[in-house]
Design an enzyme around this catalytic site. Structure first.
Site, PDB file in Angstrom:
ATOM      1  N   PRO A  11      33.253  40.831  44.636  1.00  0.00           N
ATOM      2  CA  PRO A  11      33.487  41.976  45.511  1.00  0.00           C
ATOM      3  C   PRO A  11      34.868  42.606  45.392  1.00  0.00           C
ATOM      4  O   PRO A  11      35.872  41.903  45.295  1.00  0.00           O
ATOM      5  CB  PRO A  11      33.269  41.400  46.922  1.00  0.00           C
ATOM      6  N   ASN A  12      34.857  43.917  45.412  1.00  0.00           N
ATOM      7  CA  ASN A  12      36.037  44.797  45.429  1.00  0.00           C
ATOM      8  C   ASN A  12      36.741  44.925  44.083  1.00  0.00           C
ATOM      9  O   ASN A  12      37.657  45.738  43.948  1.00  0.00           O
ATOM     10  CB  ASN A  12      37.040  44.354  46.510  1.00  0.00           C
ATOM     11  N   ARG A  19      43.843  50.628  43.603  1.00  0.00           N
ATOM     12  CA  ARG A  19      44.595  50.175  44.773  1.00  0.00           C
ATOM     13  C   ARG A  19      45.346  48.904  44.404  1.00  0.00           C
ATOM     14  O   ARG A  19      44.987  48.214  43.458  1.00  0.00           O
ATOM     15  CB  ARG A  19      43.665  49.835  45.940  1.00  0.00           C
ATOM     16  N   TYR A  24      47.166  43.367  41.465  1.00  0.00           N
ATOM     17  CA  TYR A  24      46.084  43.251  40.483  1.00  0.00           C
ATOM     18  C   TYR A  24      46.298  44.082  39.213  1.00  0.00           C
ATOM     19  O   TYR A  24      45.411  44.139  38.369  1.00  0.00           O
ATOM     20  CB  TYR A  24      44.754  43.636  41.138  1.00  0.00           C
ATOM     21  N   ASN A  75      35.042  35.942  37.726  1.00  0.00           N
ATOM     22  CA  ASN A  75      36.039  36.103  38.783  1.00  0.00           C
ATOM     23  C   ASN A  75      35.232  36.336  40.058  1.00  0.00           C
ATOM     24  O   ASN A  75      34.780  37.463  40.324  1.00  0.00           O
ATOM     25  CB  ASN A  75      36.968  37.282  38.512  1.00  0.00           C
ATOM     26  N   ALA A  78      36.640  37.234  46.430  1.00  0.00           N
ATOM     27  CA  ALA A  78      36.664  36.568  47.746  1.00  0.00           C
ATOM     28  C   ALA A  78      35.580  35.495  47.879  1.00  0.00           C
ATOM     29  O   ALA A  78      35.750  34.530  48.636  1.00  0.00           O
ATOM     30  CB  ALA A  78      36.518  37.603  48.850  1.00  0.00           C
ATOM     31  N   HIS A  81      36.247  31.634  47.722  1.00  0.00           N
ATOM     32  CA  HIS A  81      36.721  30.855  48.862  1.00  0.00           C
ATOM     33  C   HIS A  81      35.634  30.628  49.916  1.00  0.00           C
ATOM     34  O   HIS A  81      35.851  29.887  50.860  1.00  0.00           O
ATOM     35  CB  HIS A  81      37.912  31.575  49.513  1.00  0.00           C
ATOM     36  N   ASP A  88      26.537  26.586  43.278  1.00  0.00           N
ATOM     37  CA  ASP A  88      25.225  25.931  43.094  1.00  0.00           C
ATOM     38  C   ASP A  88      24.480  26.542  41.908  1.00  0.00           C
ATOM     39  O   ASP A  88      23.887  25.824  41.092  1.00  0.00           O
ATOM     40  CB  ASP A  88      24.361  26.073  44.359  1.00  0.00           C
ATOM     41  N   GLU A  99      36.531  30.148  35.122  1.00  0.00           N
ATOM     42  CA  GLU A  99      36.836  30.935  36.324  1.00  0.00           C
ATOM     43  C   GLU A  99      38.165  31.656  36.087  1.00  0.00           C
ATOM     44  O   GLU A  99      39.118  31.055  35.581  1.00  0.00           O
ATOM     45  CB  GLU A  99      36.954  29.983  37.527  1.00  0.00           C
ATOM     46  N   HIS A 101      41.162  34.210  37.879  1.00  0.00           N
ATOM     47  CA  HIS A 101      41.770  34.962  38.977  1.00  0.00           C
ATOM     48  C   HIS A 101      42.936  35.748  38.416  1.00  0.00           C
ATOM     49  O   HIS A 101      43.778  35.188  37.692  1.00  0.00           O
ATOM     50  CB  HIS A 101      42.243  34.034  40.103  1.00  0.00           C
ATOM     51  N   SER A 103      45.375  37.256  40.171  1.00  0.00           N
ATOM     52  CA  SER A 103      46.600  36.865  40.872  1.00  0.00           C
ATOM     53  C   SER A 103      46.701  35.340  40.921  1.00  0.00           C
ATOM     54  O   SER A 103      45.715  34.632  40.676  1.00  0.00           O
ATOM     55  CB  SER A 103      46.587  37.437  42.290  1.00  0.00           C
ATOM     56  N   ARG A 108      49.604  32.654  47.240  1.00  0.00           N
ATOM     57  CA  ARG A 108      49.177  33.614  48.271  1.00  0.00           C
ATOM     58  C   ARG A 108      48.787  32.872  49.552  1.00  0.00           C
ATOM     59  O   ARG A 108      49.185  31.738  49.755  1.00  0.00           O
ATOM     60  CB  ARG A 108      48.022  34.469  47.712  1.00  0.00           C
ATOM     61  N   ARG A 112      43.316  31.176  50.328  1.00  0.00           N
ATOM     62  CA  ARG A 112      42.949  31.444  48.921  1.00  0.00           C
ATOM     63  C   ARG A 112      43.210  30.236  48.018  1.00  0.00           C
ATOM     64  O   ARG A 112      42.914  30.273  46.817  1.00  0.00           O
ATOM     65  CB  ARG A 112      43.740  32.636  48.370  1.00  0.00           C
TER      66      ARG A 112
HETATM   67  O1  CA2 Z   1      43.241  37.228  41.972  1.00  0.00           O
HETATM   68  C1  CA2 Z   1      42.017  37.405  41.878  1.00  0.00           C
HETATM   69  O2  CA2 Z   1      41.456  37.731  40.846  1.00  0.00           O
HETATM   70  C2  CA2 Z   1      41.138  37.270  43.137  1.00  0.00           C
HETATM   71  O3  CA2 Z   1      39.907  36.691  42.747  1.00  0.00           O
HETATM   72  C3  CA2 Z   1      40.939  38.691  43.662  1.00  0.00           C
HETATM   73  C4  CA2 Z   1      40.158  38.744  44.975  1.00  0.00           C
HETATM   74  C5  CA2 Z   1      40.757  37.796  46.000  1.00  0.00           C
HETATM   75  O4  CA2 Z   1      39.938  37.765  47.159  1.00  0.00           O
HETATM   76  C6  CA2 Z   1      40.926  36.382  45.465  1.00  0.00           C
HETATM   77  O5  CA2 Z   1      41.545  35.584  46.455  1.00  0.00           O
HETATM   78  C7  CA2 Z   1      41.765  36.387  44.205  1.00  0.00           C
HETATM   79  C8  CA2 Z   1      40.186  40.166  45.557  1.00  0.00           C
HETATM   80  C9  CA2 Z   1      39.642  41.195  44.622  1.00  0.00           C
HETATM   81  C10 CA2 Z   1      39.930  42.538  45.204  1.00  0.00           C
HETATM   82  O6  CA2 Z   1      40.196  43.419  44.160  1.00  0.00           O
HETATM   83  C11 CA2 Z   1      40.887  44.569  44.428  1.00  0.00           C
HETATM   84  C12 CA2 Z   1      41.341  45.258  43.341  1.00  0.00           C
HETATM   85  C13 CA2 Z   1      42.068  46.410  43.545  1.00  0.00           C
HETATM   86  C14 CA2 Z   1      42.297  46.873  44.817  1.00  0.00           C
HETATM   87  C15 CA2 Z   1      41.827  46.167  45.901  1.00  0.00           C
HETATM   88  C16 CA2 Z   1      41.100  45.011  45.704  1.00  0.00           C
END
Ligand code: CA2
Length: 144
Positions: A11-12, A19, A24, A75, A78, A81, A88, A99, A101, A103, A108, A112
């Site tokens: 997601p996202n 953003r 990121y 990846n 969210a 977590h 599974d 896997e 990530h 960041s 953080r 996370r």
């Molecule tokens: O660091 C990573 O790749 C994460 O998987 C990114 C997730 C975060 O929930 C994990 O803890 C770490 C969030 C992805 C959101 O991606 C965005 C990208 C640009 C702008 C806003 C959100």
């Protein structure tokens, strides 16, 4: 015979490059896909690349990988977590998993610091920015 690797984004991650570039990076998910294809092609690997904001859709692609892929890069964003269904599904499909990530999740918020996916991954790449994806392609190639 072409070997296909599945690259999944949770997601996202469709917002990459639009953003929070401080967290990121400024590349888009399309850039990531292109870079992965570029690294994969000389290794004889085809890339099946997806993003979803829905846990069930990600699980469906993981289940399909049993027939269609030789390894998985994920990846889970969210869902790393929170999800039990994704690890599974990864365990059930029984393919090598990396896997990623973008960041450094350990630098953080504490929520996370734990990923349910890490226990079923062969390896985890974290905190190396978007380069983590192409590094994962090379690492997965060594495992398959
Ligand atoms: O660091 C990573 O790749 C994460 O998987 C990114 C997730 C975060 O929930 C994990 O803890 C770490 C969030 C992805 C959101 O991606 C965005 C990208 C640009 C702008 C806003 C959100």
């Amino acid at each position: 015979m072409t070997r296909t690797i599945l690259i999944l984004n949770g997601p996202n991650l469709n917002l990459l490059g639009m953003r929070e570039p401080n967290l990121y990076g400024s590349g888009t998910l399309e850039d990531v896909e292109k870079d992965c294809r570029q690294v994969a092609a000389p290794l004889g690997l085809e890339v099946d690349f997806h993003q979803s904001n829905h846990e069930g859709e990600l699980i469906g692609w993981i289940q399909d990988a049993r027939e269609n892929a030789v390894g998985i890069i994920i990846n889970p964003a969210a869902y790393s977590h929170t999800s039990i269904g994704i690890p599974d599904a990864l365990r059930a499909v029984d393919l090598p998993v990396i896997e990623v990530h973008i960041s450094n999740i350990f630098a953080r918020e504490s929520f996370r610091h734990h990923s349910h996916v890490s226990a079923v991954a062969n390896g985890v790449i974290c905190g190396l920015g978007l380069a983590g994806y192409t590094l994962a392609v090379s690492a997965l190639n060594e495992l398959i």
